[in-house]
Design a protein around this motif. Sequence first.
Motif, PDB file in Angstrom:
ATOM      1  N   PRO A 101       0.864  -1.193   0.025  1.00  0.00           N
ATOM      2  CA  PRO A 101      -0.091   0.100  -0.016  1.00  0.00           C
ATOM      3  C   PRO A 101       1.028   1.155   0.081  1.00  0.00           C
ATOM      4  O   PRO A 101       1.755   1.397   0.812  1.00  0.00           O
ATOM      5  N   ALA A 102       0.612   2.093  -0.991  1.00  0.00           N
ATOM      6  CA  ALA A 102       1.606   3.319  -1.150  1.00  0.00           C
ATOM      7  C   ALA A 102       1.402   4.208   0.069  1.00  0.00           C
ATOM      8  O   ALA A 102       2.454   5.107   0.069  1.00  0.00           O
ATOM      9  N   GLY A 103       0.112   4.442   0.550  1.00  0.00           N
ATOM     10  CA  GLY A 103      -0.060   5.427   1.749  1.00  0.00           C
ATOM     11  C   GLY A 103       0.283   6.710   1.028  1.00  0.00           C
ATOM     12  O   GLY A 103      -0.419   7.283  -0.198  1.00  0.00           O
ATOM     13  N   ASP A 104       0.994   7.716   1.821  1.00  0.00           N
ATOM     14  CA  ASP A 104       0.946   9.035   1.401  1.00  0.00           C
ATOM     15  C   ASP A 104       2.187   9.240   0.457  1.00  0.00           C
ATOM     16  O   ASP A 104       2.384  10.273   0.218  1.00  0.00           O
ATOM     17  N   ARG A 105       2.931   8.419   0.166  1.00  0.00           N
ATOM     18  CA  ARG A 105       4.088   8.679  -0.884  1.00  0.00           C
ATOM     19  C   ARG A 105       3.488   9.303  -1.981  1.00  0.00           C
ATOM     20  O   ARG A 105       2.875   8.542  -2.986  1.00  0.00           O
ATOM     21  N   ALA A 106       3.774  10.507  -2.212  1.00  0.00           N
ATOM     22  CA  ALA A 106       3.479  11.069  -3.708  1.00  0.00           C
ATOM     23  C   ALA A 106       4.989  11.283  -4.397  1.00  0.00           C
ATOM     24  O   ALA A 106       6.049  10.788  -4.020  1.00  0.00           O
ATOM     25  N   GLU A 107       4.529  11.626  -5.604  1.00  0.00           N
ATOM     26  CA  GLU A 107       5.741  11.772  -6.616  1.00  0.00           C
ATOM     27  C   GLU A 107       6.855  12.813  -5.745  1.00  0.00           C
ATOM     28  O   GLU A 107       6.645  13.967  -5.244  1.00  0.00           O
ATOM     29  N   GLY A 108       7.807  12.534  -6.031  1.00  0.00           N
ATOM     30  CA  GLY A 108       9.239  13.152  -5.357  1.00  0.00           C
ATOM     31  C   GLY A 108       9.378  14.159  -6.602  1.00  0.00           C
ATOM     32  O   GLY A 108       8.753  14.654  -7.571  1.00  0.00           O
ATOM     33  N   PRO A 109      10.759  15.015  -6.326  1.00  0.00           N
ATOM     34  CA  PRO A 109      10.768  16.252  -7.099  1.00  0.00           C
ATOM     35  C   PRO A 109      11.486  15.847  -8.342  1.00  0.00           C
ATOM     36  O   PRO A 109      11.739  14.387  -8.650  1.00  0.00           O
ATOM     37  N   GLU A 110      11.499  16.713  -9.357  1.00  0.00           N
ATOM     38  CA  GLU A 110      12.074  16.132 -10.693  1.00  0.00           C
ATOM     39  C   GLU A 110      13.733  15.486 -10.430  1.00  0.00           C
ATOM     40  O   GLU A 110      14.188  16.012 -10.013  1.00  0.00           O
ATOM     41  N   LEU A 111      13.681  14.479 -11.298  1.00  0.00           N
ATOM     42  CA  LEU A 111      14.848  13.815 -11.146  1.00  0.00           C
ATOM     43  C   LEU A 111      15.948  14.260 -11.899  1.00  0.00           C
ATOM     44  O   LEU A 111      15.775  14.855 -13.086  1.00  0.00           O
ATOM     45  N   ALA A 112      16.946  13.888 -11.429  1.00  0.00           N
ATOM     46  CA  ALA A 112      18.211  14.179 -12.383  1.00  0.00           C
ATOM     47  C   ALA A 112      18.578  12.964 -13.221  1.00  0.00           C
ATOM     48  O   ALA A 112      17.899  12.013 -13.168  1.00  0.00           O
ATOM     49  N   HIS A 113      19.669  12.937 -13.769  1.00  0.00           N
ATOM     50  CA  HIS A 113      20.205  11.911 -14.553  1.00  0.00           C
ATOM     51  C   HIS A 113      20.338  10.751 -13.581  1.00  0.00           C
ATOM     52  O   HIS A 113      20.909  11.130 -12.600  1.00  0.00           O
ATOM     53  N   PRO A 114      20.540   9.601 -14.221  1.00  0.00           N
ATOM     54  CA  PRO A 114      21.038   8.357 -13.515  1.00  0.00           C
ATOM     55  C   PRO A 114      22.234   8.705 -12.842  1.00  0.00           C
ATOM     56  O   PRO A 114      23.164   9.186 -13.151  1.00  0.00           O
ATOM     57  N   GLU A 115      22.691   8.109 -11.478  1.00  0.00           N
ATOM     58  CA  GLU A 115      23.905   8.215 -10.926  1.00  0.00           C
ATOM     59  C   GLU A 115      24.730   7.001 -11.095  1.00  0.00           C
ATOM     60  O   GLU A 115      24.215   5.895 -11.067  1.00  0.00           O
ATOM     61  N   GLU A 116      26.060   7.130 -11.385  1.00  0.00           N
ATOM     62  CA  GLU A 116      26.953   6.101 -11.593  1.00  0.00           C
ATOM     63  C   GLU A 116      27.972   5.709 -10.659  1.00  0.00           C
ATOM     64  O   GLU A 116      28.451   6.870 -10.273  1.00  0.00           O
ATOM     65  N   PHE A 117      28.107   4.892 -10.167  1.00  0.00           N
ATOM     66  CA  PHE A 117      29.254   4.471  -9.194  1.00  0.00           C
ATOM     67  C   PHE A 117      29.727   3.174  -9.674  1.00  0.00           C
ATOM     68  O   PHE A 117      29.428   2.097  -9.671  1.00  0.00           O
ATOM     69  N   GLY A 118      30.998   3.579 -10.382  1.00  0.00           N
ATOM     70  CA  GLY A 118      31.765   2.380 -10.859  1.00  0.00           C
ATOM     71  C   GLY A 118      30.995   1.694 -11.969  1.00  0.00           C
ATOM     72  O   GLY A 118      30.306   2.011 -12.711  1.00  0.00           O
ATOM     73  N   PRO A 119      30.776   0.318 -12.207  1.00  0.00           N
ATOM     74  CA  PRO A 119      30.208  -0.126 -12.834  1.00  0.00           C
ATOM     75  C   PRO A 119      28.649  -0.154 -12.544  1.00  0.00           C
ATOM     76  O   PRO A 119      27.566  -0.801 -13.431  1.00  0.00           O
ATOM     77  N   PHE A 120      28.208   0.259 -11.647  1.00  0.00           N
ATOM     78  CA  PHE A 120      26.797   0.419 -10.853  1.00  0.00           C
ATOM     79  C   PHE A 120      25.960   1.712 -11.572  1.00  0.00           C
ATOM     80  O   PHE A 120      26.510   2.752 -11.421  1.00  0.00           O
ATOM     81  N   THR A 121      24.696   1.680 -12.051  1.00  0.00           N
ATOM     82  CA  THR A 121      24.138   2.889 -12.476  1.00  0.00           C
ATOM     83  C   THR A 121      22.624   2.792 -11.529  1.00  0.00           C
ATOM     84  O   THR A 121      21.984   1.679 -11.284  1.00  0.00           O
ATOM     85  N   LEU A 122      22.370   3.684 -10.827  1.00  0.00           N
ATOM     86  CA  LEU A 122      21.256   4.013  -9.926  1.00  0.00           C
ATOM     87  C   LEU A 122      20.098   4.767 -10.631  1.00  0.00           C
ATOM     88  O   LEU A 122      20.267   5.755 -11.188  1.00  0.00           O
ATOM     89  N   PHE A 123      19.061   4.122 -11.010  1.00  0.00           N
ATOM     90  CA  PHE A 123      17.662   4.908 -11.496  1.00  0.00           C
ATOM     91  C   PHE A 123      16.791   4.957 -10.589  1.00  0.00           C
ATOM     92  O   PHE A 123      15.979   3.964 -10.256  1.00  0.00           O
ATOM     93  N   ARG A 124      16.595   6.141 -10.112  1.00  0.00           N
ATOM     94  CA  ARG A 124      15.436   6.674  -9.154  1.00  0.00           C
ATOM     95  C   ARG A 124      14.107   6.632 -10.052  1.00  0.00           C
ATOM     96  O   ARG A 124      13.967   7.393 -10.774  1.00  0.00           O
ATOM     97  N   ARG A 125      13.171   6.005  -9.436  1.00  0.00           N
ATOM     98  CA  ARG A 125      11.621   6.337  -9.654  1.00  0.00           C
ATOM     99  C   ARG A 125      11.027   7.227  -8.864  1.00  0.00           C
ATOM    100  O   ARG A 125      11.177   7.395  -7.733  1.00  0.00           O
ATOM    101  N   ARG A 126      10.226   8.290  -9.685  1.00  0.00           N
ATOM    102  CA  ARG A 126       9.434   9.047  -8.907  1.00  0.00           C
ATOM    103  C   ARG A 126       8.318   8.784  -8.088  1.00  0.00           C
ATOM    104  O   ARG A 126       8.158   9.105  -7.127  1.00  0.00           O
ATOM    105  N   VAL A 127       7.772   7.640  -8.587  1.00  0.00           N
ATOM    106  CA  VAL A 127       6.468   7.107  -8.101  1.00  0.00           C
ATOM    107  C   VAL A 127       7.045   5.793  -7.364  1.00  0.00           C
ATOM    108  O   VAL A 127       7.735   4.927  -7.731  1.00  0.00           O
ATOM    109  N   GLY A 128       6.688   5.681  -6.167  1.00  0.00           N
ATOM    110  CA  GLY A 128       6.875   4.461  -5.364  1.00  0.00           C
ATOM    111  C   GLY A 128       8.209   4.405  -4.387  1.00  0.00           C
ATOM    112  O   GLY A 128       8.320   3.799  -3.602  1.00  0.00           O
TER     113      GLY A 128
END
Length: 150
Positions: free
Chosen positions: A66-93
């Motif tokens: 159940p999502a509850g009160d979680r609303a969309e977050g702020p506008e996202l920047a580009h995915p963040e890279e840390f070595g071979p890993f890339t983090l993709f943030r979702r605005r919803v959820g």
Amino acid sequence: MGIRIEAEVSFPANNEVERVLGMAETVGEPVTVTFAWEGGRPLLHGVLVPAATLALWEHWAPTAYPAGDRAEGPELAHPEEFGPFTLFRRRVGGRTAVARDGSVVAELLDPAEAHWLEDKARNVRQGFMDPKQKAAFEEFLARQAARGEQ
């Protein structure tokens, strides 16, 4: 959750985030993690769940968290890279997908969501018999003598 990692991330360019993500991928089970970012970004608490474990939990969990009160977050920047890993943030959820070499290897979930998913999946799975097990059990019961014949 079995493992707890506290990661103090002082600057995103260092390899601390990469090491934590690599450790979570190697361990193969959920890892509780806290990132303390420099520059005023808020603490990020979450559970890194390997993709295969998350798929299993979501298969067995009867409904979505159940999502509850979680609303969309702020506008996202580009995915963040840390070595071979890339983090993709979702605005919803509120989830963050962790990818390596083009494949999602883990997701960063809110601890409450990770606990809820694990609990629901365990409860449903414990009450389920696969078709072969169910047929064997029915055969076993058919071979049992009736109560009055014992």
